[in-house]
Scaffold this motif. Structure first.
Motif, mmCIF file in Angstrom:
data_model
loop_
_atom_site.group_PDB
_atom_site.id
_atom_site.type_symbol
_atom_site.label_atom_id
_atom_site.label_comp_id
_atom_site.label_asym_id
_atom_site.label_seq_id
_atom_site.Cartn_x
_atom_site.Cartn_y
_atom_site.Cartn_z
ATOM 1 N N HIS A 7 39.553 34.130 92.556
ATOM 2 C CA HIS A 7 39.577 34.758 91.236
ATOM 3 C C HIS A 7 40.988 35.165 90.839
ATOM 4 C CE1 HIS A 7 35.297 34.819 90.535
ATOM 5 N NE2 HIS A 7 35.125 35.221 91.785
ATOM 6 N N ARG A 10 43.259 32.669 89.190
ATOM 7 C CA ARG A 10 43.035 32.511 87.741
ATOM 8 C C ARG A 10 43.774 33.587 86.951
ATOM 9 N NH1 ARG A 10 36.614 32.269 88.111
ATOM 10 N NH2 ARG A 10 36.455 30.414 89.396
ATOM 11 N N GLY A 11 44.130 34.666 87.626
ATOM 12 C CA GLY A 11 44.830 35.764 86.972
ATOM 13 C C GLY A 11 43.913 36.931 86.699
ATOM 14 N N SER A 13 42.765 39.734 84.341
ATOM 15 C CA SER A 13 42.740 39.927 82.899
ATOM 16 C C SER A 13 42.936 41.394 82.538
ATOM 17 C CB SER A 13 41.393 39.435 82.363
ATOM 18 O OG SER A 13 41.095 39.998 81.110
ATOM 19 N N LEU A 14 43.871 41.657 81.637
ATOM 20 C CA LEU A 14 44.101 43.019 81.166
ATOM 21 C C LEU A 14 42.841 43.552 80.484
ATOM 22 C CD1 LEU A 14 46.013 45.376 80.820
ATOM 23 C CD2 LEU A 14 46.898 44.278 78.761
ATOM 24 N N GLU A 15 42.142 42.681 79.780
ATOM 25 C CA GLU A 15 40.885 43.082 79.128
ATOM 26 C C GLU A 15 39.870 43.568 80.170
ATOM 27 O OE1 GLU A 15 37.256 41.167 76.471
ATOM 28 O OE2 GLU A 15 38.915 39.880 77.096
ATOM 29 N N ALA A 16 39.801 42.891 81.300
ATOM 30 C CA ALA A 16 38.881 43.293 82.369
ATOM 31 C C ALA A 16 39.320 44.624 82.970
ATOM 32 C CB ALA A 16 38.820 42.214 83.450
ATOM 33 N N HIS A 34 38.297 39.507 85.878
ATOM 34 C CA HIS A 34 38.181 38.753 84.625
ATOM 35 C C HIS A 34 36.722 38.692 84.215
ATOM 36 C CE1 HIS A 34 36.523 35.083 86.499
ATOM 37 N NE2 HIS A 34 37.295 35.425 87.523
ATOM 38 N N HIS A 82 47.833 46.963 89.698
ATOM 39 C CA HIS A 82 47.320 46.707 88.349
ATOM 40 C C HIS A 82 47.083 47.973 87.543
ATOM 41 C CE1 HIS A 82 47.119 42.389 88.569
ATOM 42 N NE2 HIS A 82 46.696 42.525 89.815
#
Length: 90
Positions: A7, A10-11, A13-16, A34, A82
């Motif tokens: 996972h 894939r990076g 996600s800031l939204e997550a 994500h 993060h």
């Protein structure tokens, strides 16, 4: 349940990450990674079979949640990285 490394490639996600605050991520040792193709929030955690934590995260994120297995030490480091801004103000 895919492993955390898959996972992360894939990076994250800031939204997550914004769906779960630092206090909850730190307390439960989860990192939102994500949203998958079905719209579920994928969270990295040392024990993705811990239904109690998944239920709490589901409630707080107001989203379906899927766990991904992660090494506890890597996970703790990733949470701090993060949530760096949040952790430094705690």
């Amino acid at each position: 349940m895919a492993p955390f490394d898959e996972h992360v490639r894939r990076g994250v996600s800031l939204e997550a990450v914004r769906r779960i605050d630092y206090n909850m991520a730190s307390m439960f040792q989860v990192l939102p990674v994500h949203f998958d193709a079905d719209g579920a929030l994928v969270v990295a955690m040392a024990n993705p079979m811990n239904q109690g934590v998944l239920d709490d995260v589901r409630f707080m994120a107001n989203a379906e949640v899927k766990g991904a297995v992660a090494d506890a030490e890597q996970l703790a480091s990733a949470i701090e990285r993060h949530y760096e801004d949040k952790a430094s103000t705690m």
